[in-house]
Scaffold this active site. Structure first.
Site, PDB file in Angstrom:
ATOM      1  N   GLU A 312       0.842  -1.203   0.000  1.00 48.28           N
ATOM      2  CA  GLU A 312       0.000   0.000   0.000  1.00 48.28           C
ATOM      3  C   GLU A 312       0.876   1.252   0.000  1.00 48.28           C
ATOM      4  O   GLU A 312       0.594   2.227  -0.709  1.00 48.28           O
ATOM      5  CB  GLU A 312      -0.942   0.003   1.209  1.00 48.28           C
ATOM      6  CG  GLU A 312      -1.801   1.262   1.224  1.00 48.28           C
ATOM      7  CD  GLU A 312      -2.965   1.221   2.205  1.00 48.28           C
ATOM      8  OE1 GLU A 312      -3.046   0.271   3.006  1.00 48.28           O
ATOM      9  OE2 GLU A 312      -3.794   2.144   2.153  1.00 48.28           O
ATOM     10  N   HIS A 337      -8.693  -4.827  12.640  1.00 49.08           N
ATOM     11  CA  HIS A 337      -9.220  -4.951  11.280  1.00 49.08           C
ATOM     12  C   HIS A 337     -10.636  -5.525  11.312  1.00 49.08           C
ATOM     13  O   HIS A 337     -10.827  -6.705  11.602  1.00 49.08           O
ATOM     14  CB  HIS A 337      -8.301  -5.823  10.445  1.00 49.08           C
ATOM     15  CG  HIS A 337      -8.644  -5.837   8.990  1.00 49.08           C
ATOM     16  ND1 HIS A 337      -9.632  -5.032   8.446  1.00 49.08           N
ATOM     17  CD2 HIS A 337      -8.131  -6.544   7.954  1.00 49.08           C
ATOM     18  CE1 HIS A 337      -9.717  -5.260   7.151  1.00 49.08           C
ATOM     19  NE2 HIS A 337      -8.817  -6.171   6.828  1.00 49.08           N
TER      20      HIS A 337
END
Lengths: 407, 81
Positions: A312, A337
Site C-alpha cells: 500500500e 481490522h
C-alpha cells in the site's frame, strides 16, 4: 457525472464504542479497542491467538431493542441495524414520519464474512427455520431496509475487506444516477469466533503479540507482525446535495469519487508494487477531478501485515510521485481490522476528519520501516482538511477507494 | 522403523500432499522455491499448519522463513517431535 452526493449522517459500532462520538473520541484520545477475546475460550478452541477487537456491551445512541431481533439477525446484521439507526437519527430522518419517501431510499451494506459465526454455531445440527436469514451476506442490508422502510436499490457487496468501501461507492452512484435520493450505506462484520480467528491464524495473518494486545496492531511500523481481527459496523447516510439543502441538513462531507480495480494476481497477496491499489486511487481521483496534489490526507487500509502495508505504501508513493505523499493515518492501530466494515468505518471517520479539521493518529507507529515510505500521522493533529482519499483492499485482489471532500 | 524415520517420512508425505507432487520427486536437497515445488509463502504456511496438525510441532514464522529445503524441514521437525 450526475448529482452531487453528500454525507449527512454517521453511525458507528466499533471496539472503541457503540456510537460515532465514543469511537471518534477514542480515536483522537489514543484509546485502544483491542484486548483479550471474551466471546469464546481461545485455548479451548486450540488457538494461539487470544486477542481481538471486540464490540463491548455499552449501548448506542438509539435504543435498538425494538429493532434488533437476535432470532432472525446475525451479530453482523445487529451491528448494522444499530449503526444505521444512529446514522439516520444523526441525519435528522425519521422513517415513520409522512415525509419519509421510502421508494427513494437505498440500502447498500457490504460484509466480508457476514454470518460465518452463525454458520459455525449451526453446523452439525438440524438448522432452525431462521438460520439462513441470520447468515446470508445480504441480510445486513435486508434487515436494515426492513427496519427503516427503505424500498430503493438494495445491495450487499461481498468483496471481503473492500466491501464497505464498495457499498458506499455504489450507493453514491445510485444517487448520482437518480435511482435514489438518500442511501444508507456501509459495511459490517462480526467474525470473532473460533472459525473466524482460526482461519486468519492458520494463514499466519494475525499478530502474535498476544501479551500486549494494545500494541499488537501497528500499521506501517517496522515491528508489525500481523493484524488484530476486529468486529463492528460503519454506516453513512448519503444524500443528493439538493435534497439535503431543501430539508436544511448540514453535510459532513461530499463524496466526489470512487475507484474500483482488481489485481488479477493472487488470492491473498497484493500485486508487486501495489499496482492494483495505485490504479484504484488514481481512478477515484480522476472521477473526482483532482490531481494528486490536491489531496490533504489519506486514511489508509494498512492492516499491520508485513506485505500488505508495504504494498500500500508503494501504491501511495507512486500515486503521489509528482508531489509528496500527504499525511497518512491507519485507524486499525486502535480498532484492529473489521474486515468488510473497515472501509465504511473509515469513511465515517474521514467525514468527521473533514468536518472537524482533526486528523486521528496511527497508534503504535514507533519505528519507521524503509519499506513503508509514507508520512505516518502519529499524534492527533488539527488542521483544515479539504480532500481525503480512503483506501481498501481485500482477498481476491479487490480494491476500493473513495475521495471525500469539504461539502 | 525408528520414530525419527517415521516422523521424517511423515514430513515428506505432508510436503508431497500439500504441494501436490509425487513423493518420489522429493529428496533432502529439494528446494521449496525450486522448480519441482515452486512453493510460495502461503504454500509454506499450509505445509507448516499440516505439520502442526499431524505431528504436533509448531513452526513459527521466523523459523519457517529459514527453511529452504525439504531436508531443512525434516530435521527441524524431527528435532522437536
Amino acid at each position: 457525472m450526475g448529482r452531487d452526493v453528500v454525507v449527512t449522517g454517521l453511525g458507528l459500532v466499533t471496539p472503541l464504542g457503540q456510537t460515532t462520538e465514543s469511537t471518534w473520541n477514542g480515536l483522537v484520545d489514543g484509546a485502544s479497542g483491542c484486548g483479550p477475546i471474551t466471546q469464546f475460550d481461545p485455548d479451548e478452541a486450540g488457538l494461539r491467538t487470544d486477542i481481538a477487537g471486540e464490540v463491548g456491551t455499552d449501548t448506542g445512541v438509539i435504543n435498538t431493542d425494538i429493532l434488533v431481533d437476535d432470532r432472525t439477525m446475525g451479530r453482523y446484521a445487529q451491528f448494522a441495524v444499530t449503526a444505521a439507526a444512529e446514522a439516520l437519527d444523526d441525519a435528522g430522518f425519521d422513517p415513520i414520519s409522512p415525509a419519509w419517501n421510502s421508494d427513494r431510499v437505498g440500502t447498500s451494506i457490504g460484509s466480508g464474512l457476514a454470518g460465518l459465526s452463525e454458520v459455525e454455531a449451526a453446523a452439525g445440527d438440524r438448522p432452525s427455520p431462521s438460520f439462513l436469514v441470520t447468515a446470508l451476506t445480504n441480510l445486513a442490508a435486508g434487515h436494515v431496509s426492513i427496519c427503516i422502510d427503505a424500498r430503493g436499490p438494495n445491495r450487499a457487496p461481498g468483496t471481503a475487506c473492500s466491501a464497505g468501501t464498495h457499498a458506499i461507492g455504489a450507493a453514491t452512484d445510485d444517487i448520482r444516477r437518480g435511482r435514489a435520493d438518500v442511501a444508507v450505506a456501509g459495511g459490517t462484520d462480526a467474525a470473532i469466533s473460533p472459525l473466524g480467528v482460526g482461519s486468519f491464524e492458520a494463514m499466519r495473518a494475525l499478530s502474535s503479540r498476544t501479551d500486549d494486545p494494545e500494541a499488537a496492531s501497528r500499521p506501517f511500523d517496522a515491528d508489525r507482525d500481523g493484524l488484530v481481527l476486529a468486529e463492528g459496523s460503519g454506516i453513512v447516510v448519503l444524500e443528493a446535495r439538493d435534497h439535503a439543502r431543501e430539508r436544511g441538513a448540514t453535510p459532513y462531507a461530499a463524496v466526489s469519487g470512487a475507484g474500483w480495480t482488481g489485481d488479477a494476481h493472487h488470492p491473498t497477496r497484493p500485486t508487486e508494487s501495489g499496482d492494483g491499489l495505485r490504479r484504484c486511487v488514481e481512478q477515484a481521483l480522476s472521477e473526482a477531478n483532482y490531481e494528486p496534489t490536491a489531496v490533504d490526507h489519506v486514511n489508509a487500509h494498512a492492516t499491520s501485515t508485513s506485505v500488505g502495508d508495504a504494498r500500500e505504501a508503494e501504491a501511495l508513493e507512486s500515486v503521489f510521485a509528482s508531489t509528496s505523499t500527504p499525511p497518512v493515518t491507519s485507524i486499525k492501530g486502535q480498532i484492529g481490522h473489521t474486515l468488510g466494515a473497515a472501509g465504511a468505518i473509515e469513511a465515517a471517520v474521514v467525514a468527521q476528519t473533514i468536518s472537524k479539521g482533526i486528523v486521528p493518529p496511527t497508534a503504535n507507529y514507533e519505528t519507521p520501516d524503509p519499506d513503508c515510505n509514507v508520512p505516518v500521522v502519529t499524534e492527533t493533529r488539527k488542521n483544515e482538511i479539504d480532500v481525503v482519499v480512503s483506501t481498501s483492499a481485500g482477498f481476491g485482489g479487490t480494491n476500493g477507494a473513495l475521495v471525500l471532500e469539504q461539502p | 522403523m525408528s520414530d525419527n524415520q517415521d516422523v521424517g517420512a511423515r514430513v515428506e508425505s505432508i510436503v508431497a500432499d500439500r504441494l501436490r507432487v509425487g513423493q518420489e520427486a522429493l529428496n533432502d536437497e529439494t528446494r521449496f522455491d525450486g522448480e519441482a515445488l515452486n512453493a510460495e509463502s502461503l504454500d509454506m504456511v499450509e505445509v507448516a499448519e499440516a505439520v502442526e496438525a499431524d505431528i504436533g510441532v509448531h513452526v513459527p514464522d521466523e523459523d519457517l522463513e529459514e527453511i529452504e529445503t525439504v531436508g531443512d524441514l525434516r530435521s527441524y521437525v524431527v528435532e522437536r517431535a
